[in-house]
Design an enzyme around this catalytic site. Structure first.
Site, short mmCIF file in Angstrom:
data_model
loop_
_atom_site.label_atom_id
_atom_site.label_comp_id
_atom_site.label_asym_id
_atom_site.label_seq_id
_atom_site.Cartn_x
_atom_site.Cartn_y
_atom_site.Cartn_z
N HIS A 144 -18.19 -26.06 -9.26
CA HIS A 144 -18.54 -24.56 -9.71
C HIS A 144 -20.41 -25.06 -10.71
O HIS A 144 -20.23 -25.83 -11.51
CB HIS A 144 -17.43 -24.66 -10.98
CG HIS A 144 -16.55 -24.03 -10.29
ND1 HIS A 144 -15.64 -24.93 -9.43
CD2 HIS A 144 -15.50 -23.41 -9.94
CE1 HIS A 144 -14.75 -24.40 -8.82
NE2 HIS A 144 -14.18 -23.35 -9.14
N LYS A 171 -15.34 -25.02 -1.70
CA LYS A 171 -15.25 -24.42 -1.96
C LYS A 171 -16.99 -24.62 -3.11
O LYS A 171 -15.86 -25.16 -3.59
CB LYS A 171 -14.49 -23.59 -3.18
CG LYS A 171 -14.16 -22.74 -4.34
CD LYS A 171 -13.21 -22.84 -4.97
CE LYS A 171 -13.22 -21.36 -5.76
NZ LYS A 171 -12.72 -21.31 -7.56
#
Length: 254
Positions: A144, A171
């Protein structure tokens, strides 16, 4: 053939993108109350953001709350996530405890997926992945960036690295500074979708500017999206019922 990641009765990577809703309670009571309310919503997966939990440094209390949470959720799959502050989480913990926490939780077999941050280092990621898989727990390897959107090549490189580390679901979430950044994320997602068709991936561009990435996953190649039931765990999350409606419209017209 596209890799489908099945957790309980949910097939991630097949058909319409699946909806995950985070639980961000600070106390065991808040967590379980949130879980009860989620039963009223149309969702596929729940994520317990344990970095919000005030007793996170007590593994036995984590396990106890986890046991109660899985009982409450019943057949709804659960992701266990400690998000470090540097990647947008609520708090920071020593890397030794991060490792211990994830390994201990994997061994309980009470969770369906564990989220592991890519940048803790290859060796630690591999150790958690191995133990998780030994206990029939799937692994999301994540990254992230709450400050910027890396270039397309860097986004692709990170996703490929996650695949190489044997993650079940790579992800990446990035912060756009302009509209072109959103297109960069979508372009990278689509390229990985076509170059690595056997792997399901999760991608998103955060904030309101990146909202298109949260609803267009079926077109560009992201298999899971995050919606908010109450407090959003990341900027740009859409209410889960609105998200359901939009995903359905897109799915029926693709």
């Amino acid at each position: 053939m596209k890799r489908i990641v099945q957790v309980k009765n949910v097939k991630i990577g097949e058909g319409i993108p699946k909806i995950c809703v985070p639980i961000v309670g600070a106390t065991s009571k808040e967590i379980l109350d949130e879980a009860e309310k989620l039963k009223e919503l149309t969702l596929d997966i729940v994520e317990w953001r344990v970095d919000f939990y005030e007793e996170v440094f007590d593994i036995e209390k984590v396990k106890d709350t986890l046991s109660k949470l899985t009982t409450t959720l019943n057949e709804v799959p659960l992701i266990f996530t400690f998000r470090n502050k540097i990647e947008g989480g609520e708090r920071e913990i020593p890397i030794e405890y991060y490792l211990k926490l994830n390994l201990e939780v994997a061994k309980t077999k009470l969770v369906d997926l564990i989220d592991v941050e890519l940048f803790i280092g290859d060796d630690l990621v591999k150790e958690i992945v191995e133990v998780a898989h030994d206990n029939d727990v799937k692994v999301i390897i994540s990254n992230h960036d709450f400050f910027k959107t890396p270039c397309k090549e860097e986004i692709i490189s990170r996703l490929i690295k996650m695949i190489q580390l044997n993650g079940d679901l790579p992800k990446i979430a990035v912060m756009p500074q302009c509209e072109i950044d959103v297109l960069t994320l979508l372009y990278a997602t689509n390229e990985v979708k076509h170059k690595y068709p056997n792997n399901s991936i999760i991608t998103m561009s955060m904030s309101g500017r990146g909202i298109i990435s949260r609803i267009a996953g079926e077109i560009f190649g992201s298999c899971l999206t995050f919606g908010a039931a109450k407090k959003a765990s990341a900027p740009g999350q859409i209410g889960v019922e609105e998200l359901n409606s939009v995903l359905k419209v897109l799915h029926e017209n693709i």
